[in-house]
Write an enzyme that holds these catalytic residues in place. Structure first.
Site, PDB file in Angstrom:
ATOM      1  N   CYS A 187       0.851  -1.193   0.000  1.00  0.00           N
ATOM      2  CA  CYS A 187       0.000   0.000   0.000  1.00  0.00           C
ATOM      3  C   CYS A 187       0.885   1.241   0.000  1.00  0.00           C
ATOM      4  O   CYS A 187       1.708   1.433   0.904  1.00  0.00           O
ATOM      5  CB  CYS A 187      -0.922   0.003   1.217  1.00  0.00           C
ATOM      6  SG  CYS A 187      -1.786   1.561   1.465  1.00  0.00           S
ATOM      7  N   CYS A 194       0.561   3.349   3.179  1.00  0.00           N
ATOM      8  CA  CYS A 194       1.198   2.690   4.333  1.00  0.00           C
ATOM      9  C   CYS A 194       2.713   2.903   4.266  1.00  0.00           C
ATOM     10  O   CYS A 194       3.362   3.130   5.299  1.00  0.00           O
ATOM     11  CB  CYS A 194       0.861   1.206   4.369  1.00  0.00           C
ATOM     12  SG  CYS A 194      -0.812   0.837   4.973  1.00  0.00           S
ATOM     13  N   ASP A 236      -0.197  16.664  -1.278  1.00  0.00           N
ATOM     14  CA  ASP A 236      -0.463  15.841  -2.449  1.00  0.00           C
ATOM     15  C   ASP A 236       0.623  16.069  -3.499  1.00  0.00           C
ATOM     16  O   ASP A 236       1.070  17.199  -3.719  1.00  0.00           O
ATOM     17  CB  ASP A 236      -1.838  16.189  -3.031  1.00  0.00           C
ATOM     18  CG  ASP A 236      -2.340  15.147  -4.014  1.00  0.00           C
ATOM     19  OD1 ASP A 236      -3.291  14.420  -3.666  1.00  0.00           O
ATOM     20  OD2 ASP A 236      -1.792  15.060  -5.135  1.00  0.00           O
ATOM     21  N   HIS A 267      -6.219   3.341   0.286  1.00  0.00           N
ATOM     22  CA  HIS A 267      -6.008   3.588   1.722  1.00  0.00           C
ATOM     23  C   HIS A 267      -6.806   4.858   2.000  1.00  0.00           C
ATOM     24  O   HIS A 267      -6.564   5.890   1.358  1.00  0.00           O
ATOM     25  CB  HIS A 267      -4.505   3.781   2.006  1.00  0.00           C
ATOM     26  CG  HIS A 267      -4.155   3.994   3.442  1.00  0.00           C
ATOM     27  ND1 HIS A 267      -3.242   3.205   4.112  1.00  0.00           N
ATOM     28  CD2 HIS A 267      -4.570   4.923   4.335  1.00  0.00           C
ATOM     29  CE1 HIS A 267      -3.119   3.633   5.365  1.00  0.00           C
ATOM     30  NE2 HIS A 267      -3.906   4.681   5.524  1.00  0.00           N
ATOM     31  N   HIS A 314      -8.326   8.215   2.572  1.00  0.00           N
ATOM     32  CA  HIS A 314      -7.687   9.521   2.653  1.00  0.00           C
ATOM     33  C   HIS A 314      -8.707  10.613   2.387  1.00  0.00           C
ATOM     34  O   HIS A 314      -9.651  10.424   1.619  1.00  0.00           O
ATOM     35  CB  HIS A 314      -6.503   9.641   1.678  1.00  0.00           C
ATOM     36  CG  HIS A 314      -6.817   9.293   0.262  1.00  0.00           C
ATOM     37  ND1 HIS A 314      -6.939   7.996  -0.176  1.00  0.00           N
ATOM     38  CD2 HIS A 314      -7.028  10.076  -0.826  1.00  0.00           C
ATOM     39  CE1 HIS A 314      -7.210   7.991  -1.478  1.00  0.00           C
ATOM     40  NE2 HIS A 314      -7.274   9.243  -1.897  1.00  0.00           N
ATOM     41  N   HIS A 337      -8.895  14.495   1.110  1.00  0.00           N
ATOM     42  CA  HIS A 337      -8.236  15.626   0.472  1.00  0.00           C
ATOM     43  C   HIS A 337      -8.708  16.902   1.161  1.00  0.00           C
ATOM     44  O   HIS A 337      -9.920  17.099   1.347  1.00  0.00           O
ATOM     45  CB  HIS A 337      -8.633  15.736  -1.004  1.00  0.00           C
ATOM     46  CG  HIS A 337      -8.280  14.560  -1.856  1.00  0.00           C
ATOM     47  ND1 HIS A 337      -7.243  14.590  -2.759  1.00  0.00           N
ATOM     48  CD2 HIS A 337      -8.828  13.320  -1.971  1.00  0.00           C
ATOM     49  CE1 HIS A 337      -7.171  13.433  -3.405  1.00  0.00           C
ATOM     50  NE2 HIS A 337      -8.125  12.641  -2.943  1.00  0.00           N
TER      51      HIS A 337
HETATM   52  P1  DGP Z   1      -7.557   9.591  -5.031  1.00  0.00           P
HETATM   53  O1  DGP Z   1      -7.653   9.778  -6.495  1.00  0.00           O
HETATM   54  O2  DGP Z   1      -8.704  10.206  -4.274  1.00  0.00           O
HETATM   55  O3  DGP Z   1      -7.309   8.147  -4.656  1.00  0.00           O
HETATM   56  O4  DGP Z   1      -6.293  10.431  -4.570  1.00  0.00           O
HETATM   57  C1  DGP Z   1      -5.002   9.950  -4.491  1.00  0.00           C
HETATM   58  C2  DGP Z   1      -4.096  11.127  -4.383  1.00  0.00           C
HETATM   59  O5  DGP Z   1      -2.833  10.668  -3.981  1.00  0.00           O
HETATM   60  C3  DGP Z   1      -3.905  11.883  -5.676  1.00  0.00           C
HETATM   61  O6  DGP Z   1      -4.426  13.208  -5.521  1.00  0.00           O
HETATM   62  C4  DGP Z   1      -2.397  11.927  -5.885  1.00  0.00           C
HETATM   63  C5  DGP Z   1      -1.851  11.492  -4.554  1.00  0.00           C
HETATM   64  N1  DGP Z   1      -0.640  10.702  -4.618  1.00  0.00           N
HETATM   65  C6  DGP Z   1      -0.449   9.574  -5.356  1.00  0.00           C
HETATM   66  N2  DGP Z   1       0.791   9.097  -5.165  1.00  0.00           N
HETATM   67  C7  DGP Z   1       1.393   9.946  -4.287  1.00  0.00           C
HETATM   68  C8  DGP Z   1       2.688   9.985  -3.698  1.00  0.00           C
HETATM   69  O7  DGP Z   1       3.557   9.139  -3.923  1.00  0.00           O
HETATM   70  N3  DGP Z   1       2.956  11.020  -2.848  1.00  0.00           N
HETATM   71  C9  DGP Z   1       2.014  11.980  -2.564  1.00  0.00           C
HETATM   72  N4  DGP Z   1       2.374  12.958  -1.735  1.00  0.00           N
HETATM   73  N5  DGP Z   1       0.782  11.966  -3.090  1.00  0.00           N
HETATM   74  C10 DGP Z   1       0.488  10.962  -3.947  1.00  0.00           C
END
Ligand code: DGP
Length: 112
Positions: free
Chosen positions: A3, A6, A29, A96, A98, A100
Site C-alpha cells: 500500500c 502505508c 499531495d 487507503h 484519505h 483531500h
Molecule cells: P484519489 O484519487 O482520491 O485516490 O487520490 C489519491 C491522491 O494521492 C492523488 O491526488 C495523488 C496522490 N498521490 C499519489 N501518489 C502519491 C505519492 O507518492 N505522494 C504523494 N504525496 N501523493 C500521492
C-alpha cells in the site's frame, strides 16, 4: 501489504508532512489541484470510506477533529473543501482511506 500510503506513513517513501500524531498523518499531495492540497490518512490501513465501521470510526472522528487544525495552520480557515473518493466510480486511485483538503483560492462551485 503493498500500500503506497502505508509506505508513506512508515517513511519508506518520502512525503512532505504537515501533521502527524498517534492516529493520523497528513502530507502534501504530489499533484496539487489547489494552492493548498493536503491528504489526511489514518495510520491504520482502512481501504476507503466503505471500510469505516464501529470498530475503527474513532479514527475517522479524530481525522475530522484534526482537519480544522490543519486548515488553521495552513491559513485556509476562510474556506476549504474536504473530499474522499470512494471506489471505482469516484476514481479512487489509492486504496487507503484519505481525505483531500483543498483550499487557498476560491474553489469551483461544482464538485467535479
Ligand atoms: P484519489 O484519487 O482520491 O485516490 O487520490 C489519491 C491522491 O494521492 C492523488 O491526488 C495523488 C496522490 N498521490 C499519489 N501518489 C502519491 C505519492 O507518492 N505522494 C504523494 N504525496 N501523493 C500521492
Amino acid at each position: 501489504m503493498d500500500c503506497l500510503f502505508c509506505k508513506i506513513i512508515a517513511g519508506e517513501i518520502p512525503s512532505s508532512a504537515v501533521w502527524s500524531d498517534e492516529l493520523c498523518y497528513a502530507f502534501r499531495d504530489i499533484a496539487p489541484q489547489a494552492p493548498v492540497h493536503i491528504l489526511v490518512v489514518p495510520k491504520v490501513h482502512i481501504e476507503s470510506v466503505d471500510g469505516i465501521n464501529a470498530e475503527n470510526s474513532a479514527v475517522a472522528a479524530h481525522i475530522f477533529e484534526t482537519i480544522p487544525k490543519i486548515a488553521a495552520a495552513e491559513g485556509i480557515s476562510g474556506g476549504y473543501r474536504v473530499v474522499s473518493n470512494c471506489g471505482e466510480n469516484a476514481c479512487q486511485s489509492v486504496h487507503h482511506l484519505h481525505f483531500h483538503i483543498l483550499g487557498g483560492e476560491k474553489l469551483s462551485d461544482r464538485m467535479a
